[in-house]
Design an enzyme around this catalytic site. Sequence first.
Site, short mmCIF file in Angstrom:
data_model
loop_
_atom_site.label_atom_id
_atom_site.label_comp_id
_atom_site.label_asym_id
_atom_site.label_seq_id
_atom_site.Cartn_x
_atom_site.Cartn_y
_atom_site.Cartn_z
N ASN A 49 3.87 8.41 4.12
CA ASN A 49 4.07 8.16 2.70
C ASN A 49 3.24 9.12 1.86
OD1 ASN A 49 5.85 5.63 2.43
ND2 ASN A 49 4.40 5.11 4.05
N THR B 291 -4.22 4.80 4.21
CA THR B 291 -2.93 5.40 3.91
C THR B 291 -3.03 6.45 2.80
OG1 THR B 291 -2.01 3.26 4.51
CG2 THR B 291 -0.52 4.81 3.48
N ASP C 111 -6.25 -0.89 4.70
CA ASP C 111 -4.99 -0.19 4.94
C ASP C 111 -4.67 0.76 3.77
OD1 ASP C 111 -2.72 0.47 6.31
OD2 ASP C 111 -1.70 -1.45 6.03
N LYS D 259 0.81 -1.22 0.00
CA LYS D 259 0.00 0.00 0.00
C LYS D 259 0.85 1.27 0.00
CE LYS D 259 0.60 0.59 4.63
NZ LYS D 259 0.44 1.54 5.71
#
Lengths: 331, 331
Positions: free
Chosen positions: A254, A246, A242, A189
Amino acid sequence: MSGRIGILGAGSWGTALAVLLGHAGRPVTLWGRDAARLSRIKELRRNEDYLPGVELPGSVEVVEDLGRVAAANWIVVTTPSAHVRGLARRLAAFSPRPGLLVSCAKGIELDSGLRMTEVIGQELGDVPLAVLTGPNHAEEVADRKATAAVLACADEALALEAQGLFSAPWFRCYTTTDVAGAEWGGASKNPYALAAGMAAGLRLGDNAIAALVTRALAEMVRLGTAAGGRLETFYGLSGVGDLVATCYSRHSRNFRLGEQLGLGRELAEVQAGSRMVAEGVPNTRSLRQTARRLGARTPLLDEVHAVLFEGKTPAGALRDLLARDPRPEAD
Amino acid sequence: MSGRIGILGAGSWGTALAVLLGHAGRPVTLWGRDAARLSRIKELRRNEDYLPGVELPGSVEVVEDLGRVAAANWIVVTTPSAHVRGLARRLAAFSPRPGLLVSCAKGIELDSGLRMTEVIGQELGDVPLAVLTGPNHAEEVADRKATAAVLACADEALALEAQGLFSAPWFRCYTTTDVAGAEWGGASKNPYALAAGMAAGLRLGDNAIAALVTRALAEMVRLGTAAGGRLETFYGLSGVGDLVATCYSRHSRNFRLGEQLGLGRELAEVQAGSRMVAEGVPNTRSLRQTARRLGARTPLLDEVHAVLFEGKTPAGALRDLLARDPRPEAD
């Protein structure tokens, strides 16, 4: 199975888990690589660098001695994926015999293409292994915000024991036996969060980011199933859950790194300005190696790779992605 | 197939499509139910109520006469789903013979459980039908932000023609033959956006919303495949893509309505304060009817229904959802 829980890694997730387990009154030993930081945590009873303002419960002890963690009944690994092999090797010197070792590291090893539990297994030999993963921003877990996680373990009885260990009224822990799928979701991810961040930095808008996330999920599934994960796992918390957590959260380092790149800053410059490790950067390299080896088609991952390591601009990468010929969606 | 495009519905999406098609120089006829609003749009050459600041291109004509749209080669329906049958019935009086009628309405009819193209087909008889759907916030399309959409039509050749009609450098149009899947994705995402909004209003955090979105996707798949959609369609732009675009964007009126409920306001009060139609409210009722009829398990949809129509508080609904016993994730 009860007993002491040793946590390796005093970053934001290691600290948040120490707080989670400590609040339940469990005896926790927290260890980190950086001795200076550890002594600050010990003195303040807080990790001001990674989880400012959050007090460590009384049952959490902070130690510089790795052997203390090696002697625990449960060992939890929260270090960045690039450090997992080295740490496991150091740990092996103490011949640890935990009832279960739980990996929270999200990454695939460069060159070997191994998942983190495979790396740990190589170094520690016959130790029972599990994975804790899912859409779990550390800040929110420490803040007791409702969170759901996945505990993956090939041994169902051990999975249930670990579920009991981690569960709290605000932390729901689901179980699966698909360790490979759980690890591939978590590892893949992050490059896509970099892409979503770049799109945000380029001011592309919510429509474009939703299209990116959709393609990211398709790639995650193609790559992760080719690597041995079960299809349904990628459509659960450790996969799509996830991924969206994210790609759509300012908590994600990230995403934030990608956003800086989208705004025109250089990778080296952005990385120098942050002490947080953005797993997406090394993961992009190792995932792409594996994708090529397995013959999985990953156009989005390839563009992220081109931006990080081949000098392509984020604008050029996203333009090339979005400009591909329209065609049947299932292609 | 070329010729005039008639757009039914002068809300934000109808107007955005008029702008999109008009910019490509295509002759567009825009019609809406509200004569007073239409005459304002005609005078200003903008739709200040729904898409403020966006100029209508010269090739867009605004008409009060429904017959003008009925005579077009392409008919595009953008009205709220609750009005589709009535509108189709009015249209039927003109015996329209378009080359293709494209539905953009996202909903399932109450009591009948029919998709919008099924409703239109009942009223208009043998007219070729297609669906345009996906993560497409109108504001961003009008602003020429990169967007991807899905054109679903059982006839592949017609799908390709319609793809050509709608495509623009900033609007990529993918095709599928799974009309049922495309419609079920669009119809079922709105109740889940209400739930995500409630969670945001209750300040639950990004972890909880990611978990909700994951469960929403699982429910969408269970219900949509039981209703005849193809599994893979729900993992594409018209399913998960539209779901995340709606659950994670302030552009979404369903998300915003849910957020107000989460903040403690009453449904009637919030609806009275907005002229926008939040499709999620009627859709929750009709989707739940269908779910019960098909025997599909939809705990999240049931909780949204309880909040909207059974007097349950958002806090109570989300507490009950999150407090269900942890268990294997695949259950």
